[in-house]
Design a protein around this motif. Structure first.
Motif, short mmCIF file in Angstrom:
data_model
loop_
_atom_site.label_atom_id
_atom_site.label_comp_id
_atom_site.label_asym_id
_atom_site.label_seq_id
_atom_site.Cartn_x
_atom_site.Cartn_y
_atom_site.Cartn_z
N TYR A 276 0.84 -1.20 0.00
CA TYR A 276 0.00 0.00 0.00
C TYR A 276 0.87 1.25 0.00
N ALA A 277 1.94 1.23 0.82
CA ALA A 277 2.84 2.38 0.84
C ALA A 277 3.50 2.59 -0.52
N LEU A 290 2.68 9.02 5.58
CA LEU A 290 2.12 8.31 6.72
C LEU A 290 2.11 6.81 6.46
N ALA A 291 1.74 6.40 5.24
CA ALA A 291 1.71 4.99 4.88
C ALA A 291 3.09 4.36 4.96
N VAL A 292 4.12 5.14 4.60
CA VAL A 292 5.50 4.64 4.68
C VAL A 292 5.87 4.36 6.14
N SER A 293 5.53 5.28 7.03
CA SER A 293 5.85 5.08 8.44
C SER A 293 5.05 3.94 9.05
N VAL A 294 3.82 3.77 8.63
CA VAL A 294 3.02 2.63 9.10
C VAL A 294 3.69 1.32 8.68
N ALA A 295 4.12 1.27 7.43
CA ALA A 295 4.75 0.05 6.92
C ALA A 295 6.05 -0.25 7.66
N LYS A 296 6.90 0.76 7.83
CA LYS A 296 8.20 0.52 8.47
C LYS A 296 8.04 0.19 9.95
N SER A 297 7.13 0.86 10.63
CA SER A 297 6.94 0.56 12.05
C SER A 297 6.45 -0.88 12.23
N TYR A 298 5.58 -1.32 11.34
CA TYR A 298 5.07 -2.70 11.45
C TYR A 298 6.13 -3.71 11.04
N CYS A 299 6.80 -3.48 9.93
CA CYS A 299 7.79 -4.44 9.43
C CYS A 299 8.97 -4.58 10.39
N SER A 300 9.38 -3.50 11.03
CA SER A 300 10.50 -3.58 11.97
C SER A 300 10.21 -4.58 13.08
N HIS A 345 9.22 5.63 13.91
CA HIS A 345 8.13 5.83 12.95
C HIS A 345 6.79 5.98 13.64
N ARG A 346 6.60 5.40 14.80
CA ARG A 346 5.35 5.63 15.52
C ARG A 346 5.27 7.06 16.01
N GLU A 347 6.41 7.61 16.38
CA GLU A 347 6.42 9.03 16.75
C GLU A 347 6.08 9.91 15.54
N ARG A 348 6.57 9.52 14.37
CA ARG A 348 6.21 10.26 13.15
C ARG A 348 4.72 10.13 12.88
N ILE A 349 4.18 8.93 13.05
CA ILE A 349 2.74 8.71 12.83
C ILE A 349 1.94 9.60 13.77
N ALA A 350 2.36 9.66 15.03
CA ALA A 350 1.67 10.50 16.01
C ALA A 350 1.71 11.96 15.60
#
Length: 374
Positions: A276-277, A290-300, A345-350
């Motif tokens: 999706y990102a 935002l989609a990029v940070s969601v992907a990286k935070s989850y994949c990490s 990346h969660r901080e970026r999402i926030a």
């Protein structure tokens, strides 16, 4: 609405898997790990002959002109094969739109990007290295840390902070005052270096968008991580089918099945977030960053967790040098922090959520009152 790869993307994925199964077997990966650079000129040229070094380079510059989704397709298969070498670093440099696109697309030069400094913070606001002007060029003095593939890069792009903001300075290999020293890393398939600049002269890139380039590289890394997760899942399920305990395959035990089911969920969720990102970046969709940070935070987190479970289900052999699973576990740990870990990346999402949140009730009332008064 189609959530799957199209016919051409599936063909690209199949071609990439077949190519890497021939060209990058685990024996070759292990052999390259033992070298100082994890670089193989023959393997790099074979990858370039496939057109992958120019995958996102416009056709007008000798590339394939493909999108970020196609890049993710190839990167996933590279992660599945745990390919060593400077592909990801060069893709990052390519996304900066440097003046070297034709040579990068042809595989004639390799590149990398130097960002991290003493704080090892991926936030671009933390960059402190300041260049000085020398006519049209810049002079660099300072140190960059954890620079991937710096010792094999023909050109290095250093991100620095000038009086006008961030600037990307291109430094040629062998430039006077440039020193490259190896740094220890858990993942020997991706070598890291300390790069020291002592009055190094370089040219600033025109129209370099470091944020956009980092987003592209982060999605490519996420796709690599998905490929690694898929390899661990496939290897673990196959092992569970054949490993006998108490006179039956361990895969017949419910506890093992639960672990494998969790690994499937983690892998498929990571794949969905990543693609999706990739699509959002290709379409320049709102919320793409935002989609990029969601992907990286989850994949990490997911790659590390899948690797942990894979080792647990393999038992004692899972963490031995002789088994290939350790290659992927180390890649999972290095990829977890590259371009920012899940906390970053969660901080970026926030911050994205706060910036886009609706106005508070009191603020809305005041705005309405002002309109009414006018």
């Amino acid at each position: 609405m189609d959530f799957d790869l199209n016919k051409m993307q599936r063909l690209l994925k199949e071609t990439a898997r077949q190519f890497l199964s021939r060209q990058c077997k685990p024996e070759r990966v292990r052999r390259l790990m033992e070298t100082d650079t994890a670089y193989d000129a023959a393997l790099w040229q074979a990858i370039a002959d496939q057109g992958w070094t120019g995958l996102i380079v416009p056709e007008s510059h000798g590339g394939l002109g493909a999108g970020i989704v196609e890049l993710a397709v190839v990167a996933e298969e590279m992660g599945r094969a745990c390919v060593p070498g400077p592909f990801l670093s060069t893709i990052f440099a390519t996304a900066l739109q440097p003046q070297h696109l034709e040579k990068i697309a042809a595989g004639e030069i390799k590149a990398t990007v130097a960002i991290l400094e003493q704080t090892a913070n991926w936030d671009l606001e933390s960059i402190r290295l300041k260049p000085s002007r020398d006519g049209e060029a810049f002079l660099l003095s300072g140190t960059k840390l954890f620079v991937p593939d710096a010792d094999v890069a023909d050109v290095l792009f250093c991100v620095a902070r000038s009086a006008d903001g961030l600037v990307v300075v291109a430094v040629e290999r062998g430039a006077a005052g440039l020193t490259i020293d190896p740094m220890r890393s858990m993942d020997e398939t991706r070598k890291l270096y300390r790069v020291t600049f002592d009055g190094v002269r370089g040219e600033a890139l025109r129209n370099a968008d470091i944020v956009s380039a980092m987003n592209v590289a982060t999605v490519a890394l996420c796709a690599e991580m998905v490929g690694g997760m898929q390899w661990i899942l496939d290897a673990t399920v196959e092992y569970a089918k054949t490993r006998q305990q108490f006179g039956r395959p361990i895969g017949s035990f419910q506890a093992v099945q639960h672990q494998c089911a969790d690994m499937v969920l983690l892998t498929e969720s990571a794949r969905s977030a990543t693609y999706y990102a990739a699509w959002a970046l290709t379409q320049n969709a709102p919320g793409a960053q935002l989609a990029v940070s969601v992907a990286k935070s989850y994949c990490s987190d997911a790659y590390r967790e899948v690797a942990n479970r894979g080792i647990q289900l393999h038992g004692g052999i899972g963490f031995t040098w002789e088994h290939d699973l350790q290659l992927y576990y180390k890649r999972a740990k290095s990829s977890e922090t590259l371009f920012g870990d899940s906390t970053f990346h969660r901080e970026r999402i926030a911050s994205f959520v706060v910036d886009e949140s609706p106005p508070a009730a009191g603020q809305l009332t005041n705005e309405r009152a002002a309109v009414a008064a006018r």
